[in-house]
Write an enzyme that holds these catalytic residues in place. Structure first.
Site, PDB file in Angstrom:
ATOM      1  CG  ASP A  12      -1.610   1.292   1.444  1.00 24.70           C
ATOM      2  OD1 ASP A  12      -2.320   1.707   0.524  1.00 24.70           O
ATOM      3  OD2 ASP A  12      -1.450   1.895   2.522  1.00 24.70           O
ATOM      4  CB  CYS A  13       1.197   4.126  -2.052  1.00 25.54           C
ATOM      5  SG  CYS A  13       2.275   5.571  -2.269  1.00 25.54           S
TER       6      CYS A  13
END
Length: 243
Positions: A12-13
């Protein structure tokens, strides 16, 4: 879990690599001050969290910039103050301005020596391009909400992983998912049978912040408070294989 058993990491960013709470609060806080609302950043993030998740459920094919604007308007309605088009557009356009966590770039560079790196993000391609400039690495695969026409915790991102892994010639059992959000990532990772690592960025703060509390079953195999700590553990595990 032995971190040396994996060849690819999916990330996930926003919340994990990019400080999305700081980015969102940088817009919500001056709006609240202008509106005369005596609310802390944490208060604003808590009011905002479920509105973004609901906007993503209601308009899964919308670009993230539009989702942000919609979520801001919903938050204003919840707080009893209308959000102007100018303020909504400001949040919608703010993604490239959101700061990276101080340890993200170095951690990713270290991990790239031993793993394929995949982005699995609730964002549009343009927004991620701005964030990627702050992260300073070339990801081996990028899967965004714009690509899969849905937002996590919907399954679309994780379904798309199969094709990305095939392109990278990495067996699924050699993939490890790494994320901060229990709601957005560890719930669907569990549904897809993926091992996962929790980067608990809010370890020193109570509450859920901009992320809704998970209502479905989740799990994770390891927990680290920072990307730096995770990268160090991964590096040590990989190096131990060569001794």
């Amino acid at each position: 879990m032995n971190l040396a058993d994996y060849d690819a990491l999916s990330f996930d960013c926003y919340g994990t690599l990019i400080d999305w709470e700081a980015g969102i609060a940088a817009v919500l806080a001056p709006w609240a001050a202008e509106a005369g609302l005596d609310l802390s950043d944490e208060d604003l993030l808590l009011a905002y969290a479920e509105n973004e998740a609901q906007a993503e459920r209601d308009t899964p094919s919308a670009l993230y910039s539009a989702v942000l604007a919609d979520a801001f308007r919903r938050t204003g309605d919840k707080l009893g103050v209308a959000v102007s088009d100018a303020w909504a557009a400001k949040l919608g356009a703010s993604v490239p301005d959101w700061p990276a966590f101080p340890d993200s770039a170095d951690a990713l560079r270290s991990l790239a020596e031993d793993y394929k790196l995949i982005i699995l993000s609730n964002v549009h391609r343009e927004g991620f391009a701005g964030s990627n400039a702050r992260l300073g690495v070339a990801f081996d695969s990028i899967i965004t909400a714009e690509d899969v026409h849905a937002y996590k915790p919907a399954p679309n991102h994780f379904d798309a992983l199969d094709g990305a892994l095939a392109d990278l010639e990495v067996p699924k059992e050699r993939l490890l998912h790494v994320a901060q959000s229990l709601f957005h990532d560890h719930v669907p990772a569990k549904r897809h049978g993926l091992p996962s690592v929790w980067i608990n960025r809010r370890v020193d703060r109570p509450g859920w912040g901009a992320t809704p509390e998970p209502s479905a079953e989740y799990s994770y195999d390891l927990e680290f408070p920072t990307m730096a700590a995770f990268a160090q553990a991964a590096r040590e595990a990989k190096r131990a294989m060569t001794v």
